[in-house]
Design a protein around this motif. Sequence first.
Motif, short mmCIF file in Angstrom:
data_model
loop_
_atom_site.label_atom_id
_atom_site.label_comp_id
_atom_site.label_asym_id
_atom_site.label_seq_id
_atom_site.Cartn_x
_atom_site.Cartn_y
_atom_site.Cartn_z
N ILE A 196 4.37 -2.11 -15.12
CA ILE A 196 5.05 -2.03 -13.77
C ILE A 196 3.88 -2.71 -12.92
CG2 ILE A 196 5.37 -0.22 -11.85
CD1 ILE A 196 5.88 1.73 -14.17
N CYS A 197 4.51 -3.76 -12.16
CA CYS A 197 3.46 -4.37 -11.40
C CYS A 197 3.97 -4.47 -9.81
CB CYS A 197 3.58 -5.74 -11.42
SG CYS A 197 3.01 -6.25 -13.33
N LEU A 198 3.13 -4.31 -8.96
CA LEU A 198 3.26 -4.35 -7.51
C LEU A 198 2.82 -5.70 -6.93
CD1 LEU A 198 2.66 -0.62 -6.52
CD2 LEU A 198 4.73 -1.80 -6.59
N PRO A 199 3.40 -6.34 -6.02
CA PRO A 199 2.90 -7.61 -5.37
C PRO A 199 2.01 -7.22 -4.18
CG PRO A 199 5.29 -7.14 -4.27
CD PRO A 199 4.70 -6.07 -5.34
N PHE A 200 0.63 -7.62 -4.09
CA PHE A 200 -0.22 -7.62 -3.09
C PHE A 200 -0.46 -8.99 -2.57
CE2 PHE A 200 -4.44 -7.05 -1.56
CZ PHE A 200 -4.50 -6.03 -0.69
N LYS A 201 -0.28 -9.04 -1.06
CA LYS A 201 -0.69 -10.36 -0.25
C LYS A 201 -1.87 -10.30 0.07
CE LYS A 201 3.20 -9.26 2.05
NZ LYS A 201 4.20 -9.34 2.98
N ARG A 202 -2.68 -11.61 -0.06
CA ARG A 202 -3.97 -11.64 0.50
C ARG A 202 -3.83 -12.74 1.42
NH1 ARG A 202 -8.26 -11.39 -4.15
NH2 ARG A 202 -9.47 -11.11 -2.24
N ILE A 203 -4.47 -12.73 2.64
CA ILE A 203 -4.47 -13.73 3.50
C ILE A 203 -6.02 -14.34 3.78
CG2 ILE A 203 -3.88 -14.42 5.91
CD1 ILE A 203 -1.76 -12.14 5.59
N PHE B 256 -12.42 -17.30 4.01
CA PHE B 256 -12.86 -15.98 3.92
C PHE B 256 -11.63 -14.98 4.34
CE2 PHE B 256 -12.81 -16.70 8.65
CZ PHE B 256 -13.25 -18.00 8.72
N GLU B 257 -11.50 -13.83 3.78
CA GLU B 257 -10.10 -13.14 3.50
C GLU B 257 -10.22 -12.53 4.91
OE1 GLU B 257 -7.90 -10.16 0.65
OE2 GLU B 257 -10.21 -10.66 0.05
N VAL B 258 -8.91 -12.38 5.34
CA VAL B 258 -8.71 -11.66 6.72
C VAL B 258 -7.51 -10.78 6.43
CG1 VAL B 258 -9.39 -13.37 8.25
CG2 VAL B 258 -6.97 -13.63 7.49
N THR B 259 -7.31 -10.56 5.20
CA THR B 259 -6.38 -9.28 4.89
C THR B 259 -6.55 -8.02 5.74
OG1 THR B 259 -6.13 -10.54 2.66
CG2 THR B 259 -5.12 -8.09 3.07
N ASP B 260 -5.61 -7.24 6.21
CA ASP B 260 -6.00 -5.98 6.72
C ASP B 260 -4.88 -5.00 6.32
OD1 ASP B 260 -3.82 -6.58 8.33
OD2 ASP B 260 -5.08 -7.03 10.14
N GLN C 130 2.15 -3.73 4.80
CA GLN C 130 2.87 -2.67 5.04
C GLN C 130 4.37 -2.48 4.43
OE1 GLN C 130 0.44 -0.48 6.38
NE2 GLN C 130 2.14 -0.12 7.50
N ASP C 131 4.79 -3.65 3.95
CA ASP C 131 6.15 -3.53 3.33
C ASP C 131 5.94 -2.82 2.07
OD1 ASP C 131 4.69 -5.54 2.23
OD2 ASP C 131 6.57 -6.94 1.59
N LEU C 132 4.81 -2.82 1.37
CA LEU C 132 4.76 -1.89 0.21
C LEU C 132 4.87 -0.29 0.48
CD1 LEU C 132 1.71 -3.12 -1.86
CD2 LEU C 132 4.00 -3.36 -2.57
#
Length: 125
Positions: free
Chosen positions: A52-59, A85-89, A94-96
Amino acid sequence: MAPPTLVHSRAEIWNRYREQFSDPEKYQCHLKSITQHECTFQVSKNKPPEIICLPFKRIFQRCLENTITKDKSGNKIKSQKWVNFEVTDESTNQDLMSEEKYGKDVNDFLSAEKELRKLMEGELQ
Protein backbone atom coordinates in the motif's frame (compact mmCIF):
# COMPACT_ATOMS: atom_id res chain seq x y z
CA MET A 1 21.36 5.76 -4.17
CA ALA A 2 21.62 9.45 -3.29
CA PRO A 3 24.32 10.58 -0.88
CA PRO A 4 23.36 11.40 2.72
CA THR A 5 21.93 14.88 3.11
CA LEU A 6 21.99 17.11 6.16
CA VAL A 7 18.55 17.92 7.54
CA HIS A 8 18.02 21.48 8.72
CA SER A 9 15.13 22.96 10.66
CA ARG A 10 12.74 25.31 8.92
CA ALA A 11 14.15 28.22 10.98
CA GLU A 12 17.71 27.39 9.87
CA ILE A 13 16.66 27.36 6.22
CA TRP A 14 14.78 30.65 6.51
CA ASN A 15 17.71 32.32 8.29
CA ARG A 16 20.31 31.02 5.83
CA TYR A 17 18.33 31.87 2.68
CA ARG A 18 16.48 34.99 3.85
CA GLU A 19 17.54 37.00 0.78
CA GLN A 20 16.44 34.31 -1.65
CA PHE A 21 13.00 34.16 -0.03
CA SER A 22 12.60 37.94 0.04
CA ASP A 23 13.84 38.56 -3.53
CA PRO A 24 13.46 35.36 -5.58
CA GLU A 25 13.81 37.12 -8.95
CA LYS A 26 17.30 38.42 -8.06
CA TYR A 27 18.45 34.84 -7.42
CA GLN A 28 16.55 33.37 -10.39
CA CYS A 29 14.56 31.22 -7.96
CA HIS A 30 11.81 28.93 -9.13
CA LEU A 31 9.78 26.13 -7.60
CA LYS A 32 10.34 22.45 -8.29
CA SER A 33 8.30 19.54 -7.04
CA ILE A 34 8.51 15.79 -6.81
CA THR A 35 6.09 13.15 -5.63
CA GLN A 36 7.46 10.41 -3.44
CA HIS A 37 5.52 7.38 -2.29
CA GLU A 38 5.51 6.11 1.26
CA CYS A 39 4.81 2.40 1.15
CA THR A 40 4.04 -0.36 3.62
CA PHE A 41 2.99 -4.01 3.54
CA GLN A 42 -0.40 -5.35 4.48
CA VAL A 43 0.38 -8.79 5.85
CA SER A 44 -2.24 -11.53 5.79
CA LYS A 45 -2.01 -15.18 6.81
CA ASN A 46 -4.14 -16.33 3.88
CA LYS A 47 -2.62 -14.40 0.98
CA PRO A 48 0.66 -12.78 -0.10
CA PRO A 49 1.51 -9.36 1.36
CA GLU A 50 -0.11 -6.41 -0.36
CA ILE A 51 1.86 -3.21 -0.88
CA ILE A 52 0.00 0.00 0.00
CA CYS A 53 1.54 3.31 -1.07
CA LEU A 54 0.54 6.92 -0.48
CA PRO A 55 1.76 9.82 -2.64
CA PHE A 56 3.65 12.53 -0.77
CA LYS A 57 4.43 15.80 -2.56
CA ARG A 58 7.62 17.70 -1.79
CA ILE A 59 8.25 21.25 -3.00
CA PHE A 60 11.66 22.85 -3.38
CA GLN A 61 12.81 26.34 -4.20
CA ARG A 62 15.81 26.31 -6.51
CA CYS A 63 18.01 29.43 -6.57
CA LEU A 64 21.29 30.47 -8.17
CA GLU A 65 23.79 31.32 -5.44
CA ASN A 66 27.17 33.04 -5.65
CA THR A 67 30.01 30.93 -4.25
CA ILE A 68 33.72 31.32 -3.75
CA THR A 69 35.99 28.28 -4.07
CA LYS A 70 39.74 27.83 -4.28
CA ASP A 71 41.63 26.20 -7.11
CA LYS A 72 44.62 23.87 -6.62
CA SER A 73 47.02 26.77 -6.21
CA GLY A 74 44.83 28.51 -3.59
CA ASN A 75 43.41 31.24 -5.83
CA LYS A 76 39.82 32.24 -5.13
CA ILE A 77 37.35 31.57 -7.89
CA LYS A 78 33.92 33.21 -7.97
CA SER A 79 31.18 31.07 -9.46
CA GLN A 80 27.51 30.32 -9.16
CA LYS A 81 25.75 27.11 -8.24
CA TRP A 82 22.16 26.01 -7.97
CA VAL A 83 20.90 25.44 -4.44
CA ASN A 84 17.68 23.55 -3.62
CA PHE A 85 15.89 23.91 -0.32
CA GLU A 86 12.64 22.31 0.70
CA VAL A 87 9.62 24.53 1.23
CA THR A 88 7.09 21.74 1.76
CA ASP A 89 4.73 22.64 4.59
CA GLU A 90 1.65 21.23 6.30
CA SER A 91 -0.65 22.51 3.54
CA THR A 92 1.26 20.82 0.70
CA ASN A 93 -0.28 17.39 1.28
CA GLN A 94 -3.70 18.44 2.54
CA ASP A 95 -5.35 16.35 -0.16
CA LEU A 96 -4.18 13.22 1.70
CA MET A 97 -6.57 14.20 4.46
CA SER A 98 -9.50 14.45 2.05
CA GLU A 99 -11.92 11.63 2.84
CA GLU A 100 -13.28 11.48 -0.69
CA LYS A 101 -9.89 11.35 -2.42
CA TYR A 102 -7.56 9.29 -0.19
CA GLY A 103 -9.54 8.52 2.98
CA LYS A 104 -9.75 4.75 2.42
CA ASP A 105 -6.11 4.54 1.31
CA VAL A 106 -4.88 6.45 4.38
CA ASN A 107 -6.93 4.25 6.71
CA ASP A 108 -5.69 1.07 5.00
CA PHE A 109 -2.11 2.35 5.18
CA LEU A 110 -2.32 3.18 8.90
CA SER A 111 -3.98 -0.15 9.71
CA ALA A 112 -1.33 -2.04 7.73
CA GLU A 113 1.44 -0.15 9.56
CA LYS A 114 -0.03 -1.16 12.94
CA GLU A 115 -0.32 -4.80 11.89
CA LEU A 116 3.20 -4.84 10.45
CA ARG A 117 4.59 -3.31 13.66
CA LYS A 118 2.83 -5.98 15.78
CA LEU A 119 4.20 -8.70 13.51
CA MET A 120 7.75 -7.34 13.66
CA GLU A 121 7.64 -6.92 17.45
CA GLY A 122 6.38 -10.51 17.76
CA GLU A 123 9.28 -11.74 15.61
CA LEU A 124 11.81 -9.96 17.81
CA GLN A 125 10.56 -11.55 21.02
